[in-house]
Design a protein around this motif. Structure first.
Motif, PDB file in Angstrom:
ATOM      1  N   ALA A   1     -32.340  -7.051  16.088  1.00  0.00           N
ATOM      2  CA  ALA A   1     -31.852  -6.918  14.794  1.00  0.00           C
ATOM      3  C   ALA A   1     -32.929  -6.276  13.745  1.00  0.00           C
ATOM      4  CB  ALA A   1     -31.619  -8.426  14.230  1.00  0.00           C
ATOM      5  N   CYS A   2     -34.054  -6.672  13.989  1.00  0.00           N
ATOM      6  CA  CYS A   2     -35.370  -5.855  13.323  1.00  0.00           C
ATOM      7  C   CYS A   2     -35.361  -4.656  13.558  1.00  0.00           C
ATOM      8  CB  CYS A   2     -36.672  -6.675  13.903  1.00  0.00           C
ATOM      9  SG  CYS A   2     -36.878  -8.268  13.174  1.00  0.00           S
ATOM     10  N   GLU A   3     -35.277  -4.142  14.844  1.00  0.00           N
ATOM     11  CA  GLU A   3     -35.099  -2.693  14.938  1.00  0.00           C
ATOM     12  C   GLU A   3     -34.213  -1.710  14.278  1.00  0.00           C
ATOM     13  OE1 GLU A   3     -34.962  -2.263  19.328  1.00  0.00           O
ATOM     14  OE2 GLU A   3     -36.832  -2.372  19.806  1.00  0.00           O
ATOM     15  N   ALA A   4     -33.186  -2.371  14.137  1.00  0.00           N
ATOM     16  CA  ALA A   4     -31.775  -2.068  13.549  1.00  0.00           C
ATOM     17  C   ALA A   4     -32.041  -1.652  11.973  1.00  0.00           C
ATOM     18  CB  ALA A   4     -30.703  -2.654  13.750  1.00  0.00           C
ATOM     19  N   ALA A   5     -32.842  -2.713  11.335  1.00  0.00           N
ATOM     20  CA  ALA A   5     -33.281  -2.745  10.133  1.00  0.00           C
ATOM     21  C   ALA A   5     -34.670  -2.213   9.660  1.00  0.00           C
ATOM     22  CB  ALA A   5     -32.946  -4.373   9.507  1.00  0.00           C
ATOM     23  N   ASP A   6     -35.225  -1.690  10.529  1.00  0.00           N
ATOM     24  CA  ASP A   6     -36.968  -1.394  10.580  1.00  0.00           C
ATOM     25  C   ASP A   6     -37.770  -2.639   9.928  1.00  0.00           C
ATOM     26  OD1 ASP A   6     -38.492   0.702  10.844  1.00  0.00           O
ATOM     27  OD2 ASP A   6     -38.355   1.277   8.765  1.00  0.00           O
TER      28      ASP A   6
END
Length: 279
Positions: free
Chosen positions: A190-195
């Motif tokens: 989820a963090c990767e998807a939202a930077d």
């Protein structure tokens, strides 16, 4: 080689390998010089992200960092955490996300760190007794007042992260994560998807990295230590990963920092990737 920097919140650049200050000794006056020396050596080695918290020594950790490093280099980010407080009556630590408590903790952190603004403030734990909207609303108000620059979370699920993002912009997440403990992989995704920056703690399973035969074998092939291999894997595993290994030893600090220069080949990375599945 993976990128060596990341912009937290999209605008705050830091080196991706940071330092967790939790283990700096603060209880005994005679330990203070060594704690100060380790903090200063971290900055000398080029570290630009240091993690602390109110809970670490009831503010003493923040104070020792200020004594060691203030006035701070312009590129240094010291991030702290609030939301866990000690009872004046019992001395026990407990979650407290009530807005008035969070506001008081932030004021104490500003004073201890000798700053007017905390560029990144993280909620140490979500308090189940206080609505999340109230907890994050208080931090949002502090951000709007200029006391906080960016807001992060710690030890949250993917669902909690999604709920939090409906309330306020989230710049970072700090969850337990390492080569052999990937429980929070959905949060990382989820963090990767939202930077969103992902700051793993317990980055090397507290010194047990070399217990895995494959880790020891890769370390031997690279002429590195198992700890360095584990940190290099974290940096290689995700572009939003900002490991914050902690230590009270300059020698271990230097060992950890050198991991940023360790390159993993695709073959070595695949061997390490397979470890969690074999656990």
């Amino acid at each position: 080689m993976p990128s060596t920097t990341f912009r937290i919140g999209g605008d705050l650049p830091v080196g991706r390998l940071g330092f967790g200050a939790m283990h700096l000794p603060t209880e005994k006056p005679e330990d203070r010089p060594s704690a100060i020396a380790v903090a200063r050596r971290a900055v000398d080695l080029g570290i630009t992200l240091i993690d602390t918290a109110h809970m670490y020594g009831a503010g003493a950790n923040e104070e020792v960092l200020a004594e060691a490093l203030h006035p701070y280099p312009k590129n240094l980010l010291i991030t702290t955490k609030v939301g866990v407080v000690r009872s004046a009556e019992t001395g026990e630590w407990a979650l407290n996300g009530r807005p008035e408590s969070l506001r008081a903790e932030v004021d104490h952190a500003l004073r201890r760190l000798r700053v007017d603004r905390l560029e990144l403030l993280q909620l140490h734990r979500v308090d189940p007794e206080t609505p999340l909207a109230d907890q994050l609303g208080a931090l949002r108000d502090l951000r709007d007042a200029g006391k906080v620059g960016r807001i992060g979370l710690s030890e949250v699920t993917a669902a909690e992260l999604a709920e939090a993002r409906e309330i306020v912009d989230i710049a970072s997440v700090q969850n337990r994560y390492n080569l052999t403990d990937r429980e929070h992989e959905p949060v990382l995704a989820a963090c990767e998807a939202a930077d969103i920056a992902f700051l793993p703690w317990r980055t090397v399973a507290w010194g047990k990295a070399g217990d895995r035969e494959e880790v020891a074998a890769v370390a031997a092939e690279l002429d590195a230590t198992p700890t360095q291999v584990c940190l290099a894997w974290l940096l290689d595993h995700s572009p939003v990963m900002l490991p914050i290994p902690g230590t009270s030893s300059i020698a271990h600090l230097e060992e950890n920092t050198a991991a940023a220069d360790l390159a993993l080949t695709p073959e070595l990375r695949a061997r390490l990737d397979g470890i969690a599945g074999a656990a």
